[in-house]
Design a protein around this motif. Structure first.
Motif, short mmCIF file in Angstrom:
data_model
loop_
_atom_site.label_atom_id
_atom_site.label_comp_id
_atom_site.label_asym_id
_atom_site.label_seq_id
_atom_site.Cartn_x
_atom_site.Cartn_y
_atom_site.Cartn_z
N ILE A 39 -8.02 6.96 51.10
CA ILE A 39 -6.62 6.51 51.15
C ILE A 39 -6.05 6.42 49.73
O ILE A 39 -6.67 5.86 48.83
CB ILE A 39 -6.52 5.14 51.85
CG1 ILE A 39 -7.03 5.28 53.29
CG2 ILE A 39 -5.10 4.59 51.80
CD1 ILE A 39 -7.24 3.98 54.01
N ARG A 40 -4.87 6.99 49.57
CA ARG A 40 -4.18 6.96 48.28
C ARG A 40 -2.88 6.18 48.46
O ARG A 40 -2.14 6.40 49.41
CB ARG A 40 -3.84 8.37 47.79
CG ARG A 40 -5.03 9.32 47.74
CD ARG A 40 -6.02 8.91 46.66
NE ARG A 40 -7.11 9.87 46.55
CZ ARG A 40 -8.31 9.70 47.07
NH1 ARG A 40 -8.57 8.63 47.79
NH2 ARG A 40 -9.26 10.59 46.89
N VAL A 41 -2.61 5.27 47.52
CA VAL A 41 -1.35 4.52 47.51
C VAL A 41 -0.68 4.77 46.17
O VAL A 41 -1.28 4.54 45.12
CB VAL A 41 -1.58 3.00 47.72
CG1 VAL A 41 -0.27 2.26 47.67
CG2 VAL A 41 -2.31 2.74 49.04
N ILE A 42 0.54 5.26 46.22
CA ILE A 42 1.31 5.54 45.01
C ILE A 42 2.48 4.56 44.97
O ILE A 42 3.31 4.52 45.88
CB ILE A 42 1.84 6.98 45.02
CG1 ILE A 42 0.68 7.96 45.12
CG2 ILE A 42 2.71 7.25 43.79
CD1 ILE A 42 1.09 9.37 45.47
N VAL A 43 2.53 3.77 43.91
CA VAL A 43 3.61 2.80 43.74
C VAL A 43 4.51 3.31 42.61
O VAL A 43 4.06 3.55 41.50
CB VAL A 43 3.07 1.39 43.39
CG1 VAL A 43 4.22 0.43 43.15
CG2 VAL A 43 2.16 0.88 44.50
#
Length: 61
Positions: A39-43
């Motif tokens: 899982i990748r989360v880009i903020v």
């Protein structure tokens, strides 16, 4: 591999951003039965001058 993009108005503490990343990762992992490692989360933090509401930049609110 799930990729989640989150856009926020700038100005939050790094600790809060880290919490958002962790919570989103946990939720997506549990919901999709996906390993956290995938899982990748880009903020992305947006300057208040570049975020509008009701026709005005948030920097004027």
């Amino acid at each position: 591999m799930p990729i989640i993009n989150v856009q926020l108005i700038e100005g939050r503490e790094e600790k809060k951003i880290a919490e958002v990343i962790e919570n989103i990762t946990n939720t997506v992992s549990e919901t999709l039965d996906a390993p956290k490692e995938t899982i990748r989360v880009i903020v992305t933090e947006i300057p208040k001058t570049h975020w509008g509401k009701a026709g005005k930049p948030m920097s004027e609110k």
